[in-house]
Design a protein around this motif. Structure first.
Motif, PDB file in Angstrom:
ATOM      1  N   ARG A  52     -25.840  34.519  49.635  1.00  0.00           N
ATOM      2  CA  ARG A  52     -27.195  34.009  49.442  1.00  0.00           C
ATOM      3  C   ARG A  52     -27.800  33.548  50.777  1.00  0.00           C
ATOM      4  O   ARG A  52     -28.949  33.851  51.090  1.00  0.00           O
ATOM      5  N   LYS A  55     -28.650  36.585  52.991  1.00  0.00           N
ATOM      6  CA  LYS A  55     -29.890  37.226  52.541  1.00  0.00           C
ATOM      7  C   LYS A  55     -31.094  36.419  52.994  1.00  0.00           C
ATOM      8  O   LYS A  55     -32.105  36.965  53.420  1.00  0.00           O
ATOM      9  N   ARG A  56     -31.005  35.095  52.900  1.00  0.00           N
ATOM     10  CA  ARG A  56     -32.122  34.236  53.288  1.00  0.00           C
ATOM     11  C   ARG A  56     -32.409  34.365  54.781  1.00  0.00           C
ATOM     12  O   ARG A  56     -33.551  34.376  55.209  1.00  0.00           O
ATOM     13  N   ARG A  58     -31.802  37.030  56.671  1.00  0.00           N
ATOM     14  CA  ARG A  58     -32.350  38.363  56.945  1.00  0.00           C
ATOM     15  C   ARG A  58     -33.753  38.531  56.385  1.00  0.00           C
ATOM     16  O   ARG A  58     -34.545  39.263  56.946  1.00  0.00           O
ATOM     17  N   ALA A  59     -34.070  37.896  55.274  1.00  0.00           N
ATOM     18  CA  ALA A  59     -35.340  38.115  54.577  1.00  0.00           C
ATOM     19  C   ALA A  59     -36.561  37.929  55.474  1.00  0.00           C
ATOM     20  O   ALA A  59     -37.411  38.809  55.516  1.00  0.00           O
ATOM     21  N   ASP A  62     -36.631  41.020  57.962  1.00  0.00           N
ATOM     22  CA  ASP A  62     -36.776  42.359  57.395  1.00  0.00           C
ATOM     23  C   ASP A  62     -38.102  42.536  56.653  1.00  0.00           C
ATOM     24  O   ASP A  62     -38.773  43.546  56.799  1.00  0.00           O
ATOM     25  N   SER A  63     -38.429  41.606  55.813  1.00  0.00           N
ATOM     26  CA  SER A  63     -39.615  41.788  54.985  1.00  0.00           C
ATOM     27  C   SER A  63     -40.879  41.423  55.758  1.00  0.00           C
ATOM     28  O   SER A  63     -40.866  40.611  56.667  1.00  0.00           O
TER      29      SER A  63
END
Length: 161
Positions: A52, A55-56, A58-59, A62-63
């Motif tokens: 988790r 992902k936080r 990278r978010a 990436d986005s």
């Protein structure tokens, strides 16, 4: 060759190496963050938390977020950072503001007490003066007016009861 320009060049090189070293430390700390060994009965919880957090991290990179959201996240990160780490100057300023506010509060309280004391003294003096005027009345012959004194005593007794 060993003049001002040379020393300046060396200083810049040292600063650059220092920055590179700091960058490597930060990256290694982030990578080593999740390499701990976990107890078997809790391993699944730690691994889920690790995924988790990854992902936080990278978010945001990436986005593609709208500029408003980016500004809000940057502001929140900045404010969190400013709350966590304060310089000695900021701490001293806060301490000074606290002391200043405390002094102002004490000064106000002292002023209130002084005003209350003065008001009580004025009231006391006024009552004393009225009593003195009533008790010091004389008849035409210069004798004390006992009728007024008895009325004054009666009023005093009625006020007390």
């Amino acid at each position: 060759g060993r003049g001002f320009a040379f020393r300046r060049k060396q200083k810049i090189e040292r600063q650059y190496r220092k920055l590179l070293k700091k960058g490597r430390k930060v990256n290694s700390q982030q990578d080593n963050q999740f390499t701990d060994t976990y107890p078997e009965h809790l391993k699944h919880l730690y691994l889920a938390e690790e995924q988790r957090l990854k992902k936080r991290r990278r978010a945001p990179a990436d986005s593609v977020l709208s500029e408003g959201k980016i500004d809000k996240t940057v502001e929140s990160v900045m404010t969190e950072g400013t709350f966590r780490k304060k310089t000695s100057n900021q701490k001293a300023k806060e301490e000074y503001e606290k002391v200043k506010a405390e002094r102002a509060r004490k000064k106000e309280e002292a002023e209130k007490r002084k005003q209350q004391r003065e008001a009580a003294q004025r009231l006391y003096k006024q009552k004393k003066m009225e009593a003195y005027k009533i008790l010091s009345k004389k008849t035409k012959k210069g004798q004390p007016n006992l009728n007024l004194q008895v009325e004054f005593l009666l009023q005093k007794i009625q006020q007390n009861t």
